[in-house]
Design an enzyme around this catalytic site. Structure first.
Site, PDB file in Angstrom:
ATOM      1  N   GLY A  46       0.837  -1.193   0.000  1.00  0.00           N
ATOM      2  CA  GLY A  46       0.000   0.000   0.000  1.00  0.00           C
ATOM      3  C   GLY A  46       0.869   1.238   0.000  1.00  0.00           C
ATOM      4  O   GLY A  46       2.017   1.195   0.448  1.00  0.00           O
ATOM      5  N   GLN A  51       2.696   9.969   1.364  1.00  0.00           N
ATOM      6  CA  GLN A  51       3.995   9.301   1.389  1.00  0.00           C
ATOM      7  C   GLN A  51       4.858   9.636   0.182  1.00  0.00           C
ATOM      8  O   GLN A  51       6.047   9.336   0.174  1.00  0.00           O
ATOM      9  CB  GLN A  51       3.821   7.786   1.467  1.00  0.00           C
ATOM     10  CG  GLN A  51       3.248   7.310   2.785  1.00  0.00           C
ATOM     11  CD  GLN A  51       3.110   5.808   2.784  1.00  0.00           C
ATOM     12  OE1 GLN A  51       2.117   5.268   2.321  1.00  0.00           O
ATOM     13  NE2 GLN A  51       4.126   5.137   3.297  1.00  0.00           N
ATOM     14  N   LEU A 100       6.475   1.942   4.500  1.00  0.00           N
ATOM     15  CA  LEU A 100       7.553   2.359   3.601  1.00  0.00           C
ATOM     16  C   LEU A 100       8.188   3.675   4.036  1.00  0.00           C
ATOM     17  O   LEU A 100       9.353   3.927   3.742  1.00  0.00           O
ATOM     18  CB  LEU A 100       7.024   2.472   2.166  1.00  0.00           C
ATOM     19  CG  LEU A 100       6.500   1.169   1.564  1.00  0.00           C
ATOM     20  CD1 LEU A 100       5.952   1.410   0.154  1.00  0.00           C
ATOM     21  CD2 LEU A 100       7.569   0.097   1.548  1.00  0.00           C
ATOM     22  N   HIS A 141      -4.575   1.007   7.410  1.00  0.00           N
ATOM     23  CA  HIS A 141      -3.215   1.554   7.501  1.00  0.00           C
ATOM     24  C   HIS A 141      -3.044   2.715   6.517  1.00  0.00           C
ATOM     25  O   HIS A 141      -2.561   3.797   6.885  1.00  0.00           O
ATOM     26  CB  HIS A 141      -2.190   0.446   7.220  1.00  0.00           C
ATOM     27  CG  HIS A 141      -0.775   0.910   7.254  1.00  0.00           C
ATOM     28  ND1 HIS A 141       0.087   0.586   8.278  1.00  0.00           N
ATOM     29  CD2 HIS A 141      -0.058   1.684   6.386  1.00  0.00           C
ATOM     30  CE1 HIS A 141       1.272   1.156   8.042  1.00  0.00           C
ATOM     31  NE2 HIS A 141       1.211   1.805   6.893  1.00  0.00           N
TER      32      HIS A 141
END
Length: 190
Positions: A46, A51, A100, A141
């Site tokens: 994901g 991000q 990540l 998440h």
């Protein structure tokens, strides 16, 4: 095109993301493809727009790496635009999560087993769907990212203190990753 992933400590990860209008972002499908390529390059399941430095309500998931555990995830690949979780229920269950933007840290996180979500897909079609198990967890998440939250926020105070130095090291770029990242507190000239 692989986009750099924003590391822990950058303010964009703490900002509540804003909705996207269809005419405001005409190249949304290209961004979604770039996000998938970035996510796959980093071996993730994901990735949320914050991000990659964009404070917008968009995330992509591909849960197929978990199809051994849950066969229905075999082709579970979706983009979620302007998502809103409508409900979460069921018993909370732990699962070892990573992120990540926070490489090399994994912790058990408790989340509700089921959710109902409203969102638009890449073609701007509206959906209202229910998910359970790992699909729900991955969505939760990534949804947290568009709400300005991180999985480390769900840890108890002792666990947070124990990983504080690692988190600070990540924001400074003192971490080994095999994908492109931007570090908010990295020294210039490195």
């Amino acid at each position: 095109m692989k986009l750099p992933i924003i590391a822990y400590g950058d303010p964009v990860l703490r900002r509540k993301a804003t909705d996207i209008e269809p005419d405001e972002y005409p190249h949304i499908k290209q961004l979604i493809e770039d996000m998938y390529e970035t996510m796959y390059g980093a071996k993730g399941v994901g990735l949320a727009a914050p991000q990659v430095g964009l404070s917008m309500r968009l995330f992509v998931i591909d849960a197929s790496p978990f199809d051994d555990d849950e066969p229905e995830l075999k082709d579970f690949k979706k983009a979620f635009i302007n998502a809103r979780i409508l409900s979460e229920d069921g018993e909370e269950w732990p699962f070892n999560e990573g992120c990540l933007s926070i490489p090399e840290i994994r912790e058990d996180v408790y989340r509700k087993k089921n959710l109902r979500i409203s969102y638009y897909d890449a073609d701007w079609k509206h959906h209202e769907e229910s998910y359970t198990g790992l699909a729900a967890r991955i969505i939760q998440h990534e949804y947290d990212h568009i709400e300005g939250k991180l999985f480390t926020d769900k840890l108890n105070p002792l666990r947070k203190r124990l990983i504080e130095k690692k988190l600070n090291d990540i924001s400074k770029g003192n971490v080994s990753v095999d994908y492109r990242m931007k570090f908010p507190a990295a020294k210039k000239g490195r």
